[in-house]
Design a protein around this motif. Structure first.
Motif: not given
Length: 382
Positions: A296-299, A304, A329, A331, A333, A351, A353
């Motif tokens: 998980f990447v913090c928006p 991470e 990931p 995410n 979105d 993107s 992703h």
């Protein structure tokens, strides 16, 4: 005004007669798995497998009888072989007549009801599977089939999760499949993808209280009685686990391969290993493993977080001697676009992703069309 009840449907089906005995199919105990929800009706007609090929008119008559009930919006009836017709709910089940019974039933269905070949115009059928639920398998299957389509392949997707169909929502498709001859359904379409799902035939919140043989029959019908046409790839969104539906697909459908989806956590990998070994046991090649919800990447800050761990699926693939196809990931979105019916690979193809899905799709395409796939599976009995 309330909709039709189960008693209303059974009363209508009382008028449908078994052509051999002349008795009502309700009286003979041939109706099971009846579901009535918001005007949508589903049920199965249990018959002797030897009679299956000749009883298609009976199935159609039962559907038409149920459709005449006031308030009914749709009806889906299937033929299934579980016990001898006429034994009733208290009768001896054919499944209780020894360990060979299920195989005999399958043979009877293949010899009769499968006179029409399963998806004859499809070059490759691949299963997207997981050993357990909650790993995002359907999201991966949707974006994988769309990514394969974006690579120039003509694709379709079969939603084989009878109990929890999700493809209609994920692909943003509503409505009911049409049939020109009353026998063969036309698949629904969106984004250039052909799709068939039990979700088109029953209400979204209707529970499917069906036994294993009924599920098997439904899956066979969605392959045999759907006009899939000429496809390069048909992706099968499998239900989670290693039960009847999975064995039906693995043993009776000419799968070119299977893709296993897992999260990095140990318990998910344990179940993914079971799914992988099941396909290997029935001689279906495993194309590789995908690690979903990899990180998980913090928006906001870009930090991470390995919520479910990281790299476990890749390590497991190496240990089991199969390919690691890539990681997706966790995410928001991806989740939001899937829920809204506009998957990330369509709504935002540039993107990172979407590019991850495109890379995975490229590996799957290469395996299918560069001669690396093995022969069609053989049925293994133990």
């Amino acid at each position: 005004m309330s909709g039709p009840s189960e008693n209303d449907i059974l009363e209508a089906l009382e008028q449908v007669r078994d052509p051999d005995s002349g008795e009502s199919i309700v009286q003979r105990g041939m109706i099971s798995g009846l579901v009535v929800k918001d005007g949508n009706v589903g049920f199965s007609i249990e018959v002797d497998p030897a009679r299956g090929p000749e009883l298609e008119p009976l199935r159609q008559e039962a559907e038409q009888a149920a459709e005449k009930v006031k308030g009914v919006l749709s009806v889906s009836a299937i033929l299934t072989a579980h016990r001898g017709a006429g034994q009733g709910e208290g009768g001896q089940s054919s499944a209780g007549q020894g360990q060979g019974a299920p195989q005999q039933q399958a043979a009877g269905q293949q010899g009769g009801q499968q006179a029409r070949q399963l998806a004859p115009g499809v070059k490759h059928i691949i299963a997207v599977a997981s050993g357990k639920g909650g790993v995002g398998k359907s999201t991966v299957a949707t974006n994988l089939v769309l990514s394969l389509s974006l690579l120039g392949l003509k694709c379709g997707i079969l939603d084989a999760d009878i109990y929890g169909p999700s493809q209609p929502r994920m692909l943003g498709i509503t409505g009911r499949p049409q049939s020109e001859d009353g026998k063969i359904l036309k698949p629904m379409q969106n984004y250039g993808i052909s799709c068939m799902s039990m979700g088109f035939l029953v209400a979204e919140d209707a529970p499917m209280i069906w036994r294993g043989p009924m599920v098997q029959s439904a899956l066979q019908q969605m392959l045999r009685d759907v006009e899939w046409g000429d496809l390069d790839v048909l992706v099968v969104d499998m239900p989670p686990g290693t039960g009847d539906a999975q064995l039906t697909m693995a043993q009776q459908v000419p799968l070119s391969g299977a893709v296993i989806v897992s999260t990095p956590q140990d318990i998910a990998l344990l179940d993914a290993r079971k799914g992988l070994n099941m396909f290997r046991k029935v001689d279906v090649p495993v194309l590789g493993i995908i690690e979903n919800m990899s990180l998980f990447v913090c928006p906001n800050c870009g930090h991470e977080s390995h919520v479910f761990g990281h790299g476990g699926a890749k390590t497991e693939a190496e240990r089991l001697g199969c390919d690691f196809l890539g990681e997706i990931p966790l995410n928001i979105d991806i989740r939001e676009t899937s829920d809204s019916g506009r998957p990330i690979t369509i709504s935002n193809p540039d993107s990172p992703h979407s590019k991850a899905f495109a890379e995975i799709a490229g590996k799957v395409r290469d395996k299918l069309f560069q001669g690396t796939q093995k022969a069609a599976p053989k049925i293994v009995m133990e």
